[in-house]
Design a protein around this motif. Structure first.
Motif, short mmCIF file in Angstrom:
data_model
loop_
_atom_site.label_atom_id
_atom_site.label_comp_id
_atom_site.label_asym_id
_atom_site.label_seq_id
_atom_site.Cartn_x
_atom_site.Cartn_y
_atom_site.Cartn_z
N UNK A 33 -61.30 66.41 -7.94
CA UNK A 33 -60.66 67.63 -8.41
C UNK A 33 -60.42 68.59 -7.25
N UNK A 34 -61.39 68.66 -6.34
CA UNK A 34 -61.25 69.53 -5.16
C UNK A 34 -60.09 69.06 -4.28
N UNK A 35 -59.95 67.76 -4.11
CA UNK A 35 -58.84 67.22 -3.33
C UNK A 35 -57.50 67.56 -3.98
N UNK A 36 -57.45 67.56 -5.30
CA UNK A 36 -56.23 67.94 -6.01
C UNK A 36 -55.83 69.38 -5.70
N UNK A 37 -56.81 70.27 -5.63
CA UNK A 37 -56.53 71.67 -5.28
C UNK A 37 -56.00 71.77 -3.85
N UNK A 38 -56.57 70.99 -2.93
CA UNK A 38 -56.07 70.97 -1.55
C UNK A 38 -54.60 70.55 -1.50
N UNK A 39 -54.25 69.54 -2.31
CA UNK A 39 -52.87 69.07 -2.35
C UNK A 39 -51.92 70.12 -2.86
N UNK A 40 -52.32 70.83 -3.93
CA UNK A 40 -51.48 71.89 -4.49
C UNK A 40 -51.30 73.03 -3.50
N UNK A 41 -52.37 73.42 -2.84
CA UNK A 41 -52.31 74.50 -1.85
C UNK A 41 -51.38 74.11 -0.70
N UNK A 42 -51.44 72.86 -0.26
CA UNK A 42 -50.57 72.39 0.81
C UNK A 42 -49.10 72.46 0.38
N UNK A 43 -48.82 72.05 -0.83
CA UNK A 43 -47.44 72.11 -1.35
C UNK A 43 -46.90 73.53 -1.32
N UNK A 44 -47.70 74.47 -1.82
CA UNK A 44 -47.26 75.86 -1.88
C UNK A 44 -47.05 76.43 -0.48
N UNK A 45 -47.96 76.17 0.44
CA UNK A 45 -47.82 76.68 1.81
C UNK A 45 -46.57 76.12 2.49
N UNK A 46 -46.27 74.86 2.24
CA UNK A 46 -45.08 74.25 2.86
C UNK A 46 -43.79 74.80 2.27
N UNK A 47 -43.80 75.19 1.00
CA UNK A 47 -42.57 75.73 0.39
C UNK A 47 -42.20 77.09 0.98
N UNK A 48 -43.17 77.80 1.55
CA UNK A 48 -42.88 79.11 2.14
C UNK A 48 -41.83 79.01 3.24
N UNK A 49 -41.74 77.85 3.87
CA UNK A 49 -40.76 77.65 4.95
C UNK A 49 -39.33 77.70 4.41
N UNK A 50 -39.14 77.38 3.13
CA UNK A 50 -37.78 77.26 2.58
C UNK A 50 -37.47 78.31 1.52
N UNK A 51 -38.30 79.34 1.41
CA UNK A 51 -38.09 80.32 0.36
C UNK A 51 -37.73 81.68 0.95
N UNK A 52 -37.33 82.58 0.07
CA UNK A 52 -37.05 83.96 0.47
C UNK A 52 -38.09 84.85 -0.19
N UNK A 53 -38.67 85.77 0.54
CA UNK A 53 -39.76 86.59 0.02
C UNK A 53 -39.29 87.56 -1.07
N UNK A 54 -37.97 87.77 -1.17
CA UNK A 54 -37.49 88.67 -2.22
C UNK A 54 -37.67 88.07 -3.61
N UNK A 55 -37.87 86.78 -3.67
CA UNK A 55 -38.10 86.14 -4.98
C UNK A 55 -39.49 86.43 -5.54
N UNK A 56 -40.44 86.79 -4.67
CA UNK A 56 -41.81 87.07 -5.13
C UNK A 56 -41.90 88.51 -5.62
N UNK A 57 -41.22 88.75 -6.73
CA UNK A 57 -41.18 90.09 -7.30
C UNK A 57 -41.26 89.98 -8.81
N UNK A 58 -42.10 90.82 -9.42
CA UNK A 58 -42.20 90.84 -10.88
C UNK A 58 -40.96 91.52 -11.45
#
Length: 464
Positions: free
Chosen positions: A152-177
């Motif tokens: 289960x811990x390894x699964x969390x590591x995988x999810x965190x890696x995915x999210x961190x890598x997506x930051x390279x291709x995203x725009x920060x203006x989307x992170x808005x409520x």
């Protein structure tokens, strides 16, 4: 994929069926939340004709609300889940897996936008690195600590890696409520989310009932049978399926007519899927012993039945994805309701007759599901059953040829050498027989492979 094979081989030899059965139940408990956390937002972002900042921000807002509520619910209800299944390990496993929901909202919409724009090279880069991190972490942790919780811990590591890598291709203006578009978004995505949840329930309910009324070990055996098919099918559907939805959505939005593409997709997918089912069916025992070890031999007959189920699914190949991609979400939801209720009924009836009989009972359900989807193909895509039959007949011929050759080689060389060498030889022979069958029966895929072969030769020549 090679790392995943190694990971499966290591984990299956260190952990017991009881350990992995408990992990399967924890994953099953989380599975409904995993579907709900998406809430149909991925399909909305892929299918929507015009994407604005407000719509993306609305998706992010919905994702934050849904995912964080789910994380809270799963964390506080983990004890009750453990008591229900009478497995203490499920408590910690569920709580660790719940952390994924806190992280997921920050990467979901970026992957969806990449898929919408058909930037599959970037998605592949993210998926590969995340899989490497998750797999390596699981192997190292399991060898070091030899406890199921590290999975289960390894699964969390995988999810965190995915999210961190997506930051390279995203725009920060989307992170808005932003609440302005959430009603419109939820109106569409609610149907998709409902259908996906029911489909997930159709898969996990048998494991829940088996875990409650039979044994945790039986859950593990069924999970290994399904997991083996899924592990190998990732080589086929895992590569092609993510491309189908954005491709069909784009064609539908631009021209509205996708009939010929339905035939093409069915042709290409079945050319892989049906022969693959035959290979796994013949070599089920060798695959089980190689991947998991002899202690998992109970799963061998279950894998054979799963091959038949996977073959039947090919009658309406990628049916749910196709219908969702053109917005036919209400019909998909209705089919999901029918099949989920029928599957729960079948499980309640057949669970007392043993695991093998229970899995066999799923065959008529698979036929009904494919029939319902095929009926919708006829109505929605205006496809011809006669034309589909021609597609089926050609691919069935390829599957029969490869199956006969696999079966012959299996009988001739069963005691020839180790499972590794035998499977390697069988895989090579399977590929050769598959290519020969494509050529003999003049399958449309033969031209694509020939074209690819020529391009590779030209590339090599230019480099030389």
């Amino acid at each position: 994929m090679l790392l995943q094979f190694i990971s499966v081989m290591v984990i299956s030899r260190i952990l017991t069926p009881e350990d992995l059965g408990g992990y399967s139940l924890a994953l099953g408990s989380i599975a409904v939340g995993q579907v709900l956390r998406d809430f149909g937002l991925s399909l909305y972002l892929v299918k929507e004709k015009e994407i604005t900042d407000e719509k993306v921000q609305g998706c992010f807002t919905i994702s934050i609300i849904v995912c964080w509520i789910l994380a809270f619910i799963y964390f506080i209800s983990a004890n009750y889940i453990g008591v229900f299944f009478e497995q203490e390990s499920i408590v910690v496993l569920t709580q660790i897996l719940a952390f994924n929901f806190l992280i997921i909202p920050f990467g979901t919409f970026t992957l969806s936008l990449l898929r919408r724009n058909m930037l599959f090279d970037k998605i592949m880069f993210i998926d590969i690195l995340s899989s490497i991190v998750s797999t390596v972490a699981s192997v190292i942790l399991i060898i070091t600590y030899k406890t199921v919780e590290v999975l289960a811990l390894a699964s969390v590591f995988g999810t965190l890696t995915t999210v961190l890598l997506t930051f390279k291709y995203t725009s920060w203006r989307y992170f808005k409520i932003n609440f302005r578009k959430i009603v419109v978004i939820a109106k569409f995505s609610g149907f998709v989310s409902g259908a996906n949840i029911l489909d997930e329930l159709r898969s996990v309910v048998p494991e829940f009932l088996i875990g409650k009324y039979s044994s945790v070990e039986d859950v593990a055996y069924l999970s290994k049978a399904n997991g083996t098919i899924n592990l190998f099918s990732k080589l086929i559907t895992g590569v092609i399926a993510p491309v189908i939805q954005p491709f069909l959505s784009k064609i539908h939005n631009e021209s509205g007519s996708i009939e010929k593409h339905v035939y093409q997709i069915t042709h290409y997918m079945l050319a892989f899927q049906w022969p693959f089912c035959g290979f796994v069916y013949v070599y089920a025992e060798e695959i089980i012993f190689l991947l998991y070890g002899p202690q998992w031999e109970v799963a061998i007959p279950l894998i054979k039945v799963c091959c038949v189920l996977f073959l039947i699914d090919g009658l309406a190949v990628l049916g749910i994805q196709m219908l969702n991609s053109v917005g036919d979400v209400k019909y998909v939801l209705s089919v999901s309701v029918i099949m989920t209720l029928m599957r729960i009924t079948f499980v309640m009836i057949f669970v007392k007759f043993g695991l093998y009989v229970l899995v066999l009972s799923f065959i008529p359900l698979a036929i009904i599901r494919s029939t319902l989807l095929l009926y919708r193909y006829k109505m929605f895509f205006k496809v011809s059953f006669l034309q589909l039959f021609i597609v089926y007949r050609l691919n069935a011929g390829i599957a029969i040829i490869t199956f006969m050759i696999c079966n012959l080689s299996h009988n001739l060389f069963k005691d020839f050498s180790s499972d590794v060498i035998q499977l390697a030889f069988a895989a090579l022979l399977f590929c050769l027989s598959w290519l020969i069958a494509l050529s003999m029966l003049k399958h449309p895929l033969k031209e694509k492979i020939t074209e690819l072969y020529r391009k590779v030769l030209m590339k090599i020549s230019s480099v030389g």
